[in-house]
Design an enzyme around this catalytic site. Structure first.
Site, PDB file in Angstrom:
ATOM      1  N   TRP A  83      -7.674  -3.433   2.695  1.00  0.00           N
ATOM      2  CA  TRP A  83      -8.175  -4.724   1.936  1.00  0.00           C
ATOM      3  C   TRP A  83      -9.720  -4.754   2.774  1.00  0.00           C
ATOM      4  O   TRP A  83      -9.997  -5.724   2.974  1.00  0.00           O
ATOM      5  CB  TRP A  83      -7.657  -5.202   2.111  1.00  0.00           C
ATOM      6  CG  TRP A  83      -6.408  -6.153   0.864  1.00  0.00           C
ATOM      7  CD1 TRP A  83      -6.960  -6.092  -0.148  1.00  0.00           C
ATOM      8  CD2 TRP A  83      -5.326  -5.534   1.140  1.00  0.00           C
ATOM      9  NE1 TRP A  83      -5.697  -5.665  -1.024  1.00  0.00           N
ATOM     10  CE2 TRP A  83      -3.846  -6.001  -0.278  1.00  0.00           C
ATOM     11  CE3 TRP A  83      -4.015  -4.957   1.865  1.00  0.00           C
ATOM     12  CZ2 TRP A  83      -3.041  -5.340  -0.075  1.00  0.00           C
ATOM     13  CZ3 TRP A  83      -2.758  -5.492   2.026  1.00  0.00           C
ATOM     14  CH2 TRP A  83      -2.350  -5.405   0.636  1.00  0.00           C
ATOM     15  N   GLU A  96      12.763  -2.611  10.004  1.00  0.00           N
ATOM     16  CA  GLU A  96      12.965  -1.514   8.687  1.00  0.00           C
ATOM     17  C   GLU A  96      11.278  -0.537   8.222  1.00  0.00           C
ATOM     18  O   GLU A  96      10.901  -0.927   8.609  1.00  0.00           O
ATOM     19  CB  GLU A  96      14.392  -1.387   7.902  1.00  0.00           C
ATOM     20  CG  GLU A  96      14.023  -3.525   7.426  1.00  0.00           C
ATOM     21  CD  GLU A  96      12.734  -3.487   6.824  1.00  0.00           C
ATOM     22  OE1 GLU A  96      12.662  -3.474   5.798  1.00  0.00           O
ATOM     23  OE2 GLU A  96      11.311  -3.938   7.268  1.00  0.00           O
ATOM     24  N   GLU A 116       8.447  -2.523   8.069  1.00  0.00           N
ATOM     25  CA  GLU A 116       8.220  -2.645   9.601  1.00  0.00           C
ATOM     26  C   GLU A 116       7.873  -4.294   9.370  1.00  0.00           C
ATOM     27  O   GLU A 116       7.276  -4.898  10.580  1.00  0.00           O
ATOM     28  CB  GLU A 116       6.688  -2.286   8.880  1.00  0.00           C
ATOM     29  CG  GLU A 116       6.924  -1.253   9.133  1.00  0.00           C
ATOM     30  CD  GLU A 116       5.287   0.232   9.108  1.00  0.00           C
ATOM     31  OE1 GLU A 116       5.050   0.921  10.397  1.00  0.00           O
ATOM     32  OE2 GLU A 116       4.572  -0.346   8.545  1.00  0.00           O
TER      33      GLU A 116
END
Length: 750
Positions: free
Chosen positions: A340, A455, A458
């Site tokens: 983005w 995990e 993140e």
């Protein structure tokens, strides 16, 4: 005079001639006002194409999006130096100004199925003009060449180039100089020169939004105030192309000053200009032929899959090869993008975006390399992880730069497990590898697992099925390597730990009191290994605080892919039904899945980018790679059924699209459809029939139901997943499942 002396003298004369030719021209006003200019912004990460030479000599990478050139990387895959290069069309009489990015309809064409060779066709919405640009790079230098054709109904229209450099991953601190027939920008030890086969005039170097040429063109219809230099800011350069119908633009990079024989030390801007002159004289056609031939030679080495998927398969393989650094071999970045466009601005380095190296993403690329039969590339990937990225305690950083320096700050335990699987799959059983790398990582897992600070998404700490799957598989592989090195004591510890976690995975991560289905299914993550407790979990990206039993993802499928659970395990099948009801999306291009319930990592509802307000909020969109993971589970179910029929494991079916594998082929079809015009598979796709109005051209690409967003395209993990599923379907089994783990837990061979 000796021939050697004559050659040396000619080289000196040529250099002097070039310096005079390219010297700064006379300007009425020499220094641009208004520094440092307005904030800089990276372009959308929704790239339609990426390219680089297949050679190691050329160390420049380009990206294309929204009809223009966006980030260009040099001298490695982690350093972006360009924000935008586009053309501007001006009617000097009416002062009408149109840009390629904002005022044209964009199309991308893949010029060859066996090369990263692309063409952008931009047609003005007014119908007045078309600009066609073909891209290549010189295989022997750091030059990108763009063949430009400008077709106009009105011969009076003028064509300008608009160049916005952002050197060394920052939008500020650049200096720009306009030479006689070139535009040059620099920061520290890097320079970029933009030259043309046509002459240019109205050259100016200014600051974005305060003294740049585009503002002048909009006001006066031409550049009336020409500035030779803009120093230390967000610089923008412009010039008018005098013969615009057909020409070549050459963008050339140089780093550090060079010493030419018999000459003084040459600054990087002059080095860039000299190299640009050579590439320009070589010509676009010759450079393109060499570029295409190199890629075509690579494609001939690739395996064959079902014909329907071969072209996309080849493109995915080329993209993975392109995203490996050419100096630090084995370092594949996650994506040549800044999702983005990054944060609230790009004035300073935001930490690499996705052009960093994640051990997890590199593992998935590694599995694709093995599927491609490219063992040397797979070896390089593991060498990078072990020799550069691994830390003294045996762990691996969340991600890193090419020198192993930590990028972001966390630890993800699946990234400690994956390199152990890689070592086993490559047969890296030698004593130095075991003692220096494998043992240290395995010991770290035993000491610190199965809980993880983050995990695979993140964001959360706790007990994750996908993370624990990687830990278990890693320990089993490490145990086998330990045995081969005579370390039976460590092997016993690794296997005992893996077996304990395998026995208790449901107790730690599967609820029996959940609100979905019959209440019994795997959760995304539990904070305290107590999935029935109803503990509250605060989700990232402004998604709120919820009961962790309401948050599901498909990470438990890693238990099947890595050989810990059979595909037809009852809890696995119940959990699949839950994710289908909670996080599956049916798009025009096929079914896909959100990362997890209430994900906040995606565009705003109106299409504006994630974190557009600096508050790290948004709404997560579906990930095509999860469609591929689902296909692998469906293929594994077929294998379970075939084993029950005593069919030999790995034998090829009489028809590649049997009733059993048909559902897995549907997933591959969906991944094929998710690819854009340039055949790039995205990280995320838009999930609504409603298309938001254009709210910010800087960040918002066209958003269409089932097509890529502005997150990250192409994503290496997505391209690797396509390769993996296509190859596995051809082989009739999941080749990336470590057999030693599958034998231990699914077949019970201990």
């Amino acid at each position: 005079m000796k021939p050697k002396s004559l050659k040396c003298r000619q080289s000196r004369l040529r250099f002097i001639f070039l310096v005079l030719l390219l010297a700064p021209a006379a300007f009425a006003q020499t220094v641009a006002p208004g520094g440092p200019g307005k904030d800089a912004y990276w372009s959308t990460a929704g790239k339609q194409a990426i390219g680089t030479s297949a050679s190691l000599e050329s160390k420049v990478w380009f990206t294309l999006a929204q009809g223009v050139m966006t980030e260009v990387y040099y001298p490695n895959v982690t350093v972006a130096n360009v924000q935008t290069l586009q053309f501007v069309v001006v009617d000097p009489k009416t002062k009408k100004v149109e840009t390629e990015k904002d005022d044209a309809d964009h199309a991308v064409k893949v010029l060859r199925p066996d090369s990263l060779s692309f063409q952008q066709i931009n047609t003005s919405r007014s119908g007045d003009w078309t600009i066609t640009k073909s891209y290549t790079s010189d295989t022997q230098s750091n030059s990108i060449l763009i063949d430009v054709r400008f077709e106009s109904k009105n011969p009076a229209l003028n064509l300008y180039v608009y160049f916005d450099p952002s050197i060394a991953n920052t939008g500020l601190h650049d200096t720009a100089i306009a030479y006689k027939n070139a535009l040059v920008a620099m920061e520290a030890d890097k320079s970029v020169a933009l030259t043309f086969t046509s002459k240019i005039d109205e050259k100016t170097s200014g600051f974005a939004g305060t003294s740049d040429g585009l503002d002048q063109i909009k006001e006066f219809g031409s550049i009336v105030k020409q500035y030779q230099k803009a120093a230390d800011g967000n610089v923008v350069q412009m010039a008018r192309i005098l013969q615009p119908k057909r020409f070549t633009a050459v963008m050339t990079f140089a780093q550090a000053e060079k010493v030419f024989k018999g000459l003084a030390k040459i600054p990087t801007d002059i080095v860039a200009l000299l190299d640009a002159d050579r590439a320009r004289k070589k010509g676009f056609a010759k450079c393109q032929a060499e570029y295409d031939n190199e890629w075509a030679d690579y494609v001939t080495t690739l395996p064959q899959v079902d014909p329907k998927y071969q072209t996309q398969f080849n493109m995915a393989a080329m993209v993975l090869k392109a995203q490996e650094d050419k100096t630090v071999r084995g370092a594949n970045v996650a994506s040549l993008t800044i999702p983005w466009g990054g944060g609230v601005n790009a004035n300073e380095d935001i930490g690499g975006g996705y052009h960093l190296v994640w051990a997890r993403d590199l593992y998935h690329v590694f599995t694709a390399y093995l599927a491609l039969g490219d063992k040397p590339a797979a070896e390089r990937a593991l060498d990078f992880l072990f020799n550069i990225q691994q830390k003294e305690d045996g762990s691996f950083p969340q991600n890193s730069w090419l020198d192993g320096k930590r990028g972001w700050g966390s630890l993800q335990m699946d990234e400690v497990g994956y390199p152990l699987i890689m070592a086993w799959q490559l047969g890296r059983f030698d004593k130095p590898t075991y003692e220096k790398h494998v043992k240290r990582a395995a010991d770290f897992i035993v000491k610190n697992g199965p809980k993880t600070p983050q995990e695979r998404w993140e964001e959360e700490a706790g007990f994750s099925p996908s993370t624990i799957a990687a830990e278990i598989a890693g320990l089993v592989c490490a145990a086998e390597i330990a045995k081969k090195n005579g370390d039976e004591a460590s092997a016993t510890i690794y296997l005992a730990t893996a077996d304990d976690w395998a026995r208790n995975i449901e107790r730690m991560t599967a609820t029996t009191t959940g609100p979905y289905g019959d209440g019994n299914y795997y959760l995304r993550i539990t904070q305290n290994a107590n999935p029935d407790s109803g503990d509250k979990i605060e989700l990232n990206n402004g998604a709120g605080t919820v009961d962790e039993r309401t948050v599901v993802d498909a990470g438990f499928l890693e238990l099947v892919r890595l050989g810990i659970k059979p595909a037809n395990d009852p809890l696995i099948e119940k959990s699949v039904k839950v994710i289908d009801s909670q996080i599956m999306v049916r798009t025009p291009n096929g079914e896909t899945f959100y990362r997890y319930t209430k994900d906040g990592y995606g565009e705003q509802p109106d299409g504006r980018r994630w974190n557009f307000d600096g508050k790290y909020t948004g709404q997560g969109r579906p990930w095509p790679l999860l469609t591929g993971e689902r296909g692998q589970w469906e293929l594994a179910k077929c294998l379970s059924a075939k084993q029950a029929e005593t069919r030999p494991v790995g034998s090829v079916p009489t028809s590649p699209n049997t009733e059993c594998t048909a559902s897995a082929y549907v997933r591959l079809d969906a991944m094929l459809a998710f690819a854009n015009e340039g055949m790039m598979i995205p990280e995320q796709v838009w999930d609504k029939k409603e298309v938001p109005a254009k709210v910010d051209s800087q960040y918002v690409p066209p958003l269409r139901f089932g097509e890529g967003t502005g997150s990250a395209t192409p994503l290496a993990w997505s391209m690797a997943q396509f390769i993996r599923l296509a190859t596995n379907l051809k082989a009739d089994r999941n080749l990336d499942t470590p057999q030693i783990v599958y034998d231990r837990y699914v077949l019970g061979k201990r």
